[in-house]
Scaffold this motif. Structure first.
Motif, PDB file in Angstrom:
ATOM      1  N   ILE A 140      62.887  48.921  -0.906  1.00 35.19           N
ATOM      2  CA  ILE A 140      62.751  49.440  -2.268  1.00 35.19           C
ATOM      3  C   ILE A 140      61.948  50.734  -2.221  1.00 35.19           C
ATOM      4  O   ILE A 140      60.845  50.768  -1.680  1.00 35.19           O
ATOM      5  CB  ILE A 140      62.057  48.404  -3.178  1.00 35.19           C
ATOM      6  CG1 ILE A 140      62.850  47.093  -3.169  1.00 35.19           C
ATOM      7  CG2 ILE A 140      61.935  48.936  -4.603  1.00 35.19           C
ATOM      8  CD1 ILE A 140      62.128  45.951  -3.853  1.00 35.19           C
TER       9      ILE A 140
ATOM     10  N   ASP B 202      64.307  44.069  -8.463  1.00 38.00           N
ATOM     11  CA  ASP B 202      63.447  44.259  -7.288  1.00 38.00           C
ATOM     12  C   ASP B 202      62.776  42.946  -6.912  1.00 38.00           C
ATOM     13  O   ASP B 202      62.595  42.632  -5.728  1.00 38.00           O
ATOM     14  CB  ASP B 202      62.379  45.316  -7.570  1.00 38.00           C
ATOM     15  CG  ASP B 202      62.948  46.728  -7.680  1.00 38.00           C
ATOM     16  OD1 ASP B 202      64.102  46.932  -7.259  1.00 38.00           O
ATOM     17  OD2 ASP B 202      62.215  47.604  -8.185  1.00 38.00           O
TER      18      ASP B 202
ATOM     19  N   GLY C 163      62.315  52.572 -19.789  1.00 33.86           N
ATOM     20  CA  GLY C 163      61.771  53.258 -18.626  1.00 33.86           C
ATOM     21  C   GLY C 163      60.868  54.417 -18.988  1.00 33.86           C
ATOM     22  O   GLY C 163      60.244  55.015 -18.115  1.00 33.86           O
TER      23      GLY C 163
ATOM     24  N   THR D 189      61.644  49.830 -15.524  1.00 35.04           N
ATOM     25  CA  THR D 189      62.119  48.960 -16.594  1.00 35.04           C
ATOM     26  C   THR D 189      61.977  47.503 -16.163  1.00 35.04           C
ATOM     27  O   THR D 189      61.853  47.188 -14.978  1.00 35.04           O
ATOM     28  CB  THR D 189      63.595  49.226 -16.925  1.00 35.04           C
ATOM     29  OG1 THR D 189      64.403  48.783 -15.814  1.00 35.04           O
ATOM     30  CG2 THR D 189      63.846  50.701 -17.184  1.00 35.04           C
ATOM     31  N   TRP D 190      62.036  46.597 -17.148  1.00 33.45           N
ATOM     32  CA  TRP D 190      61.953  45.173 -16.835  1.00 33.45           C
ATOM     33  C   TRP D 190      63.174  44.712 -16.044  1.00 33.45           C
ATOM     34  O   TRP D 190      63.060  43.858 -15.167  1.00 33.45           O
ATOM     35  CB  TRP D 190      61.788  44.363 -18.114  1.00 33.45           C
ATOM     36  CG  TRP D 190      60.445  44.548 -18.738  1.00 33.45           C
ATOM     37  CD1 TRP D 190      60.144  45.202 -19.894  1.00 33.45           C
ATOM     38  CD2 TRP D 190      59.195  44.075 -18.216  1.00 33.45           C
ATOM     39  NE1 TRP D 190      58.792  45.172 -20.128  1.00 33.45           N
ATOM     40  CE2 TRP D 190      58.177  44.487 -19.119  1.00 33.45           C
ATOM     41  CE3 TRP D 190      58.827  43.352 -17.085  1.00 33.45           C
ATOM     42  CZ2 TRP D 190      56.833  44.197 -18.924  1.00 33.45           C
ATOM     43  CZ3 TRP D 190      57.486  43.056 -16.878  1.00 33.45           C
ATOM     44  CH2 TRP D 190      56.501  43.481 -17.784  1.00 33.45           C
ATOM     45  N   ASP D 191      64.334  45.271 -16.349  1.00 32.90           N
ATOM     46  CA  ASP D 191      65.530  44.913 -15.578  1.00 32.90           C
ATOM     47  C   ASP D 191      65.349  45.289 -14.111  1.00 32.90           C
ATOM     48  O   ASP D 191      65.729  44.530 -13.204  1.00 32.90           O
ATOM     49  CB  ASP D 191      66.766  45.606 -16.151  1.00 32.90           C
ATOM     50  CG  ASP D 191      67.226  44.999 -17.472  1.00 32.90           C
ATOM     51  OD1 ASP D 191      66.788  43.874 -17.791  1.00 32.90           O
ATOM     52  OD2 ASP D 191      68.019  45.655 -18.177  1.00 32.90           O
ATOM     53  N   GLU D 192      64.779  46.457 -13.877  1.00 35.23           N
ATOM     54  CA  GLU D 192      64.522  46.885 -12.495  1.00 35.23           C
ATOM     55  C   GLU D 192      63.497  45.977 -11.831  1.00 35.23           C
ATOM     56  O   GLU D 192      63.616  45.647 -10.646  1.00 35.23           O
ATOM     57  CB  GLU D 192      64.031  48.335 -12.478  1.00 35.23           C
ATOM     58  CG  GLU D 192      65.096  49.358 -12.845  1.00 35.23           C
ATOM     59  CD  GLU D 192      64.528  50.766 -12.974  1.00 35.23           C
ATOM     60  OE1 GLU D 192      63.301  50.937 -12.775  1.00 35.23           O
ATOM     61  OE2 GLU D 192      65.295  51.687 -13.284  1.00 35.23           O
ATOM     62  N   LEU D 193      62.470  45.567 -12.593  1.00 34.32           N
ATOM     63  CA  LEU D 193      61.454  44.687 -12.013  1.00 34.32           C
ATOM     64  C   LEU D 193      62.073  43.362 -11.569  1.00 34.32           C
ATOM     65  O   LEU D 193      61.780  42.861 -10.481  1.00 34.32           O
ATOM     66  CB  LEU D 193      60.332  44.440 -13.018  1.00 34.32           C
ATOM     67  CG  LEU D 193      59.161  43.589 -12.497  1.00 34.32           C
ATOM     68  CD1 LEU D 193      57.832  44.067 -13.085  1.00 34.32           C
ATOM     69  CD2 LEU D 193      59.341  42.103 -12.837  1.00 34.32           C
TER      70      LEU D 193
ATOM     71  N   PRO E  24      56.257  48.436 -16.940  1.00 36.41           N
ATOM     72  CA  PRO E  24      57.643  48.683 -17.363  1.00 36.41           C
ATOM     73  C   PRO E  24      57.864  48.535 -18.867  1.00 36.41           C
ATOM     74  O   PRO E  24      57.182  47.771 -19.550  1.00 36.41           O
ATOM     75  CB  PRO E  24      58.436  47.614 -16.604  1.00 36.41           C
ATOM     76  CG  PRO E  24      57.611  47.301 -15.403  1.00 36.41           C
ATOM     77  CD  PRO E  24      56.184  47.398 -15.884  1.00 36.41           C
TER      78      PRO E  24
ATOM     79  N   PRO F 238      59.333  49.727 -10.129  1.00 37.42           N
ATOM     80  CA  PRO F 238      60.284  49.643 -11.240  1.00 37.42           C
ATOM     81  C   PRO F 238      59.727  50.288 -12.503  1.00 37.42           C
ATOM     82  O   PRO F 238      58.532  50.178 -12.792  1.00 37.42           O
ATOM     83  CB  PRO F 238      60.472  48.139 -11.424  1.00 37.42           C
ATOM     84  CG  PRO F 238      59.189  47.537 -10.944  1.00 37.42           C
ATOM     85  CD  PRO F 238      58.757  48.408  -9.791  1.00 37.42           C
TER      86      PRO F 238
END
Length: 439
Positions: A173, A186, A307, A179-183, A303, A177
């Motif tokens: 990685i 990941d 973003g 955003t929460w989606d990215e968190l 996040p 992150p």
């Protein structure tokens, strides 16, 4: 507030104590009401460092400096967060308290409602250099908006996302992150081989409130109506709580054992490379105390859905920090004001905030290059652009207890493998709101 541990006082005890505190007074030995010597002060400091001994080591030389300048000796007691609110409430009812004390800034309006703290009107602010010396966002967490502040900002903090660079690199990685989606995405890569992506303090009531308040803002919820009444079951509030608990229950990026954490264990896991991320306030000094070098971790804003942090639905932190208050019934008001002036002076703010890794709430001190390092830049930007104060209502402390417990219960269900649904979240929040209405 900072360095949060769950208050020991229950909601019913808290409500009773706050109501009774308006009586004030008292002359018992050791209390604020008994200290009639102009050459001594009692000061309750909150535990800001890795341990109580560290606080005494940091504060001791500064209190000696104050004594040399003024001839006033300060009797210091550093109080753990697990005891502080209960100690304060006991002091407000008995009169057996200090002259000056630290309070978590989220408690300001609750303690103000009891009437035991000195109001910081224009005259009192003038004695410490004026109200305009302080950052506006910090003053916003010093009491109810329609009243003179009940305390003065001492240390400012905000939440940030701390991440373990080694664990991120090993998972392929590139960066933190946004955003929460990215968190969550990941997190699924990081949660493996006995390690987990994100740390939490699921049994820590205050920490629970801080996290779900921020998520609530992101979903358009404030948890209180405009007239200060509890509003815990709105769609935004339910969604916020479910999103937070789902990080364990559904997304599987928080270890089930974190449901029992209440004393900063998530920081220890992070420092030991067991957890890749943690949401925390001004954590650098704590990481260092646990043997983690600054090069091993990075920091980024908490996040948000888009973003891009900002006000409103892009809020990503509560306005965290410590305020300094004076008991109204002190018999050494002049010495108390001198001490607050000293502790909030430009020079002392630079020394103390640098030692604790916090941001000075005093504008001039904030400009010192010492506060330009990457971590503090993130915290400063967050406080300036995307943080909001917790509700400054008289029932805020009860809110921490009631809703914080609801989140704790939901984490316990998730850890036990019981399903967490929209209906079960709403039921817990409805129970918390009912408890509030009975106070």
């Amino acid at each position: 507030m900072s360095r949060f541990r769950a208050p020991a006082a229950g909601a019913a005890t808290l409500a009773l104590a706050l109501a009774a505190s308006a009586c004030g007074g008292g002359t018992s030995t050791g209390g604020a009401g008994s200290n009639d010597s102009p050459k001594t002060l009692t000061y309750w400091a909150s535990n800001q460092g890795p341990n109580l001994a560290a606080d005494k080591k940091i504060l001791g030389p500064e209190l000696d400096k104050f004594e040399k300048q003024t001839g006033i000796k300060v009797k210091l007691e550093v109080i753990p967060w697990s005891e502080l609110l209960t100690r304060i409430l006991t002091a407000t009812t008995s009169g057996q308290g200090p002259d000056v004390l630290n309070i978590g800034n989220t408690w300001s309006a609750s303690l103000q409602a009891g009437g035991a703290l000195l109001p910081w009107d224009e005259k009192n602010f003038a004695k410490i250099g004026g109200k305009d010396r302080f950052v506006e966002s910090a003053l916003g967490s010093a009491g109810a908006p329609d009243k003179d502040p009940a305390a003065v900002p001492l240390y400012s903090m905000a939440y940030a996302l701390y991440y373990n660079k080694k664990m991120f690199a090993e998972a392929g990685i590139d960066g933190p992150p946004a955003t929460w989606d990215e968190l969550v995405a990941d997190g699924k890569k990081l949660s493996k081989d006995g390690n987990w992506a994100l740390g939490a303090e699921g049994a820590n009531l205050a920490n629970n409130i801080h996290q779900i308040f921020v998520l609530g803002k992101q979903h358009g919820a404030d948890f209180f109506t405009a007239d200060g009444k509890p509003d815990f079951t709105s769609d935004g509030a339910v969604t916020a709580v479910q999103q937070y608990v789902d990080l364990m229950a559904k997304d599987k990026v928080i270890a089930p054992g974190n449901a029992e954490y209440a004393q900063n264990q998530s920081l220890s896991d992070f420092a030991k490379d067991k957890t890749a991320m943690v949401l925390w306030q001004a954590a650098a000094t704590t990481f260092k105390s646990q043997g983690m070098s600054d090069k091993e971790w990075g920091v980024a804003p908490v996040p948000v859905a888009s973003g891009a942090p900002g006000q409103g639905k892009a809020t990503n932190s509560m306005v965290a920090g410590i305020n300094m208050a004076v008991f109204k019934n002190t018999k050494n008001i002049d010495g108390s004001l001198k001490f607050v002036k000293f502790m909030t002076s430009d020079a002392e703010q630079k020394i103390l905030c640098a030692a604790y890794g916090s941001v000075p709430p005093v504008k001039a001190a904030q400009q010192d290059p010492a506060f330009d390092r990457p971590e503090l830049k993130v915290l400063r930007d967050t406080l300036a652009k995307s943080a909001a104060p917790l509700p400054q209502v008289p029932d805020e402390s009860q809110f921490e207890t009631a809703v914080g417990t609801a989140v704790k219960n939901l984490f316990a269900n998730a850890a036990a493998g019981r399903e967490v649904t929209t209906a079960s979240v709403k039921a817990e929040l409805a129970k918390a709101q009912q408890q509030m209405s009975q106070q």
